[in-house]
Motif scaffolding. Structure first.
Motif, PDB file in Angstrom:
ATOM      1  N   VAL A 229       0.844  -1.188   0.000  1.00 38.65           N
ATOM      2  CA  VAL A 229       0.000   0.000   0.000  1.00 38.65           C
ATOM      3  C   VAL A 229       0.883   1.242   0.000  1.00 38.65           C
ATOM      4  CG1 VAL A 229      -1.730   1.286   1.294  1.00 38.65           C
ATOM      5  CG2 VAL A 229      -1.828  -1.202   1.225  1.00 38.65           C
ATOM      6  N   LYS A 230       0.584   2.170  -0.889  1.00 30.98           N
ATOM      7  CA  LYS A 230       1.310   3.427  -0.946  1.00 30.98           C
ATOM      8  C   LYS A 230       0.471   4.480  -0.230  1.00 30.98           C
ATOM      9  CE  LYS A 230       3.515   2.261  -5.257  1.00 30.98           C
ATOM     10  NZ  LYS A 230       3.612   2.495  -6.675  1.00 30.98           N
ATOM     11  N   GLY A 231       1.074   5.173   0.667  1.00 34.55           N
ATOM     12  CA  GLY A 231       0.357   6.218   1.376  1.00 34.55           C
ATOM     13  C   GLY A 231      -0.102   5.781   2.749  1.00 34.55           C
ATOM     14  N   PHE A 232      -0.941   6.598   3.313  1.00 33.57           N
ATOM     15  CA  PHE A 232      -1.380   6.456   4.693  1.00 33.57           C
ATOM     16  C   PHE A 232      -2.892   6.335   4.663  1.00 33.57           C
ATOM     17  CE2 PHE A 232      -0.947   7.895   9.174  1.00 33.57           C
ATOM     18  CZ  PHE A 232       0.182   7.170   9.497  1.00 33.57           C
TER      19      PHE A 232
ATOM     20  N   PHE B 249      -4.122   6.231   9.823  1.00 37.27           N
ATOM     21  CA  PHE B 249      -4.181   7.613  10.292  1.00 37.27           C
ATOM     22  C   PHE B 249      -4.940   7.688  11.616  1.00 37.27           C
ATOM     23  CE2 PHE B 249      -5.332  12.077  10.432  1.00 37.27           C
ATOM     24  CZ  PHE B 249      -4.097  12.634  10.176  1.00 37.27           C
ATOM     25  N   ALA B 250      -6.034   6.934  11.733  1.00 39.12           N
ATOM     26  CA  ALA B 250      -6.792   6.895  12.983  1.00 39.12           C
ATOM     27  C   ALA B 250      -5.915   6.371  14.123  1.00 39.12           C
ATOM     28  CB  ALA B 250      -8.041   6.041  12.812  1.00 39.12           C
ATOM     29  N   ALA B 251      -5.098   5.363  13.842  1.00 40.50           N
ATOM     30  CA  ALA B 251      -4.193   4.824  14.858  1.00 40.50           C
ATOM     31  C   ALA B 251      -3.173   5.880  15.284  1.00 40.50           C
ATOM     32  CB  ALA B 251      -3.491   3.571  14.331  1.00 40.50           C
ATOM     33  N   LEU B 252      -2.678   6.669  14.330  1.00 39.91           N
ATOM     34  CA  LEU B 252      -1.750   7.748  14.654  1.00 39.91           C
ATOM     35  C   LEU B 252      -2.423   8.784  15.549  1.00 39.91           C
ATOM     36  CD1 LEU B 252       0.943   9.329  14.205  1.00 39.91           C
ATOM     37  CD2 LEU B 252      -0.181  10.371  12.238  1.00 39.91           C
ATOM     38  N   LEU B 253      -3.645   9.171  15.209  1.00 39.82           N
ATOM     39  CA  LEU B 253      -4.374  10.142  16.035  1.00 39.82           C
ATOM     40  C   LEU B 253      -4.629   9.597  17.433  1.00 39.82           C
ATOM     41  CD1 LEU B 253      -6.927  11.487  13.409  1.00 39.82           C
ATOM     42  CD2 LEU B 253      -5.022  12.746  14.432  1.00 39.82           C
ATOM     43  N   ASP B 254      -5.001   8.317  17.522  1.00 40.57           N
ATOM     44  CA  ASP B 254      -5.225   7.699  18.838  1.00 40.57           C
ATOM     45  C   ASP B 254      -3.947   7.716  19.675  1.00 40.57           C
ATOM     46  OD1 ASP B 254      -7.878   7.201  18.188  1.00 40.57           O
ATOM     47  OD2 ASP B 254      -7.497   5.120  17.573  1.00 40.57           O
TER      48      ASP B 254
ATOM     49  N   HIS C 132      -8.977  12.746   2.998  1.00 37.75           N
ATOM     50  CA  HIS C 132      -9.507  13.374   4.209  1.00 37.75           C
ATOM     51  C   HIS C 132     -11.029  13.431   4.183  1.00 37.75           C
ATOM     52  CE1 HIS C 132      -5.503  15.812   4.287  1.00 37.75           C
ATOM     53  NE2 HIS C 132      -5.325  14.541   4.582  1.00 37.75           N
ATOM     54  N   LEU C 133     -11.625  13.303   3.012  1.00 39.15           N
ATOM     55  CA  LEU C 133     -13.063  13.483   2.857  1.00 39.15           C
ATOM     56  C   LEU C 133     -13.828  12.180   2.717  1.00 39.15           C
ATOM     57  CD1 LEU C 133     -12.820  16.413   0.269  1.00 39.15           C
ATOM     58  CD2 LEU C 133     -13.059  16.598   2.749  1.00 39.15           C
ATOM     59  N   SER C 134     -13.156  11.051   2.772  1.00 38.72           N
ATOM     60  CA  SER C 134     -13.823   9.772   2.542  1.00 38.72           C
ATOM     61  C   SER C 134     -14.829   9.467   3.644  1.00 38.72           C
ATOM     62  CB  SER C 134     -12.795   8.639   2.456  1.00 38.72           C
ATOM     63  OG  SER C 134     -12.283   8.348   3.745  1.00 38.72           O
ATOM     64  N   ALA C 135     -15.813   8.638   3.324  1.00 37.59           N
ATOM     65  CA  ALA C 135     -16.827   8.240   4.303  1.00 37.59           C
ATOM     66  C   ALA C 135     -16.192   7.500   5.475  1.00 37.59           C
ATOM     67  CB  ALA C 135     -17.887   7.379   3.625  1.00 37.59           C
ATOM     68  N   VAL C 136     -15.195   6.668   5.191  1.00 36.63           N
ATOM     69  CA  VAL C 136     -14.516   5.922   6.255  1.00 36.63           C
ATOM     70  C   VAL C 136     -13.820   6.897   7.203  1.00 36.63           C
ATOM     71  CG1 VAL C 136     -12.656   4.289   6.762  1.00 36.63           C
ATOM     72  CG2 VAL C 136     -14.219   3.853   4.864  1.00 36.63           C
TER      73      VAL C 136
ATOM     74  N   ARG D 241     -14.515  10.075   7.699  1.00 35.94           N
ATOM     75  CA  ARG D 241     -15.529  10.842   8.440  1.00 35.94           C
ATOM     76  C   ARG D 241     -16.056  10.038   9.624  1.00 35.94           C
ATOM     77  NH1 ARG D 241     -17.390  12.291   3.299  1.00 35.94           N
ATOM     78  NH2 ARG D 241     -19.145  10.875   3.525  1.00 35.94           N
ATOM     79  N   ALA D 242     -16.306   8.746   9.407  1.00 37.64           N
ATOM     80  CA  ALA D 242     -16.800   7.883  10.492  1.00 37.64           C
ATOM     81  C   ALA D 242     -15.758   7.746  11.599  1.00 37.64           C
ATOM     82  CB  ALA D 242     -17.185   6.513   9.942  1.00 37.64           C
ATOM     83  N   LEU D 243     -14.496   7.608  11.217  1.00 35.98           N
ATOM     84  CA  LEU D 243     -13.430   7.493  12.211  1.00 35.98           C
ATOM     85  C   LEU D 243     -13.298   8.779  13.035  1.00 35.98           C
ATOM     86  CD1 LEU D 243     -10.804   5.568  10.070  1.00 35.98           C
ATOM     87  CD2 LEU D 243     -12.034   4.684  12.063  1.00 35.98           C
ATOM     88  N   ILE D 244     -13.492   9.919  12.385  1.00 32.74           N
ATOM     89  CA  ILE D 244     -13.424  11.212  13.076  1.00 32.74           C
ATOM     90  C   ILE D 244     -14.594  11.350  14.048  1.00 32.74           C
ATOM     91  CG2 ILE D 244     -13.685  13.705  12.747  1.00 32.74           C
ATOM     92  CD1 ILE D 244     -12.058  13.297  10.099  1.00 32.74           C
ATOM     93  N   GLU D 245     -15.797  11.008  13.573  1.00 28.43           N
ATOM     94  CA  GLU D 245     -16.990  11.142  14.414  1.00 28.43           C
ATOM     95  C   GLU D 245     -16.930  10.241  15.648  1.00 28.43           C
ATOM     96  OE1 GLU D 245     -20.348  10.552  11.836  1.00 28.43           O
ATOM     97  OE2 GLU D 245     -19.803  12.299  10.619  1.00 28.43           O
ATOM     98  N   ALA D 246     -16.188   9.154  15.576  1.00 27.80           N
ATOM     99  CA  ALA D 246     -16.071   8.227  16.710  1.00 27.80           C
ATOM    100  C   ALA D 246     -15.086   8.731  17.774  1.00 27.80           C
ATOM    101  CB  ALA D 246     -15.627   6.852  16.203  1.00 27.80           C
ATOM    102  N   ARG D 247     -14.464   9.873  17.525  1.00 31.88           N
ATOM    103  CA  ARG D 247     -13.466  10.412  18.454  1.00 31.88           C
ATOM    104  C   ARG D 247     -13.914  11.795  18.935  1.00 31.88           C
ATOM    105  NH1 ARG D 247     -11.693   6.760  15.311  1.00 31.88           N
ATOM    106  NH2 ARG D 247      -9.940   5.428  15.910  1.00 31.88           N
ATOM    107  N   PRO D 248     -14.652  11.858  20.061  1.00 38.03           N
ATOM    108  CA  PRO D 248     -15.179  13.143  20.538  1.00 38.03           C
ATOM    109  C   PRO D 248     -14.093  14.137  20.946  1.00 38.03           C
ATOM    110  CG  PRO D 248     -15.596  11.399  22.143  1.00 38.03           C
ATOM    111  CD  PRO D 248     -15.031  10.741  20.915  1.00 38.03           C
ATOM    112  N   TRP D 249     -12.885  13.659  21.180  1.00 40.60           N
ATOM    113  CA  TRP D 249     -11.774  14.526  21.567  1.00 40.60           C
ATOM    114  C   TRP D 249     -11.081  15.148  20.353  1.00 40.60           C
ATOM    115  CZ3 TRP D 249      -7.913  12.187  19.017  1.00 40.60           C
ATOM    116  CH2 TRP D 249      -7.989  10.811  18.834  1.00 40.60           C
ATOM    117  N   LEU D 250     -11.566  14.838  19.162  1.00 35.83           N
ATOM    118  CA  LEU D 250     -10.939  15.321  17.929  1.00 35.83           C
ATOM    119  C   LEU D 250     -11.827  16.365  17.251  1.00 35.83           C
ATOM    120  CD1 LEU D 250      -8.688  15.057  15.777  1.00 35.83           C
ATOM    121  CD2 LEU D 250     -10.020  13.182  14.776  1.00 35.83           C
TER     122      LEU D 250
END
Length: 128
Positions: A11-14, A19-24, A44-48, A50-59
């Motif tokens: 896989v090329k890229g992040f 990325f969610a693991a890095l933020l955690d 940054h705009l993908s549905a996946v 967005r869902a990962l962001i919404e699951a993190r109230p501290w973000l």
């Protein structure tokens, strides 16, 4: 230093999960809320994502307007890097990659320079 081109099938890229693991990890280390300012990269705009962001109230995520180089501190980094490479005539891609990595590493340790890139955006550096 050799330029890492990846392995076939790697896989090329992040991706969003990495990325969610890095933020955690950053959240655990910093112990507080995180504010993330993003450009409009499609990843940054993908549905996946967005869902990962919404699951993190501290973000808290703020998106830059579609074209806003003056609001993006990274633009200052790239501008300074391009100036530093202006008269470079590398013998190959590996030499170019090594030079870029060295110059970015040097910038990393110049906090006043990095603060200047943020200040150019008009963002506030201290808490109100």
């Amino acid at each position: 230093m050799l330029l890492r081109r990846g392995r076939p099938g790697e896989v090329k890229g992040f991706g969003p999960w990495r990325f969610a693991a890095l933020l955690d990890a950053a959240h655990r280390q910093l112990g507080g809320p995180i504010v993330l300012v993003w450009d409009n990269d499609r990843r940054h705009l993908s549905a996946v994502m967005r869902a990962l962001i919404e699951a993190r109230p501290w973000l808290a995520v703020f998106k830059l307007p579609v074209y806003a180089p003056k609001l993006n501190p990274a633009e200052g980094v790239w501008s300074a890097l391009k100036r530093a490479l202006a008269n470079l005539a590398p013998r190959g891609i590996d030499e170019l990659a090594e030079t870029v990595a060295t110059k970015l590493k040097r910038m990393q340790y110049r906090s006043s320079l990095l603060d200047g890139f943020i200040a150019q955006t008009g963002f506030i550096l201290e808490q109100p």
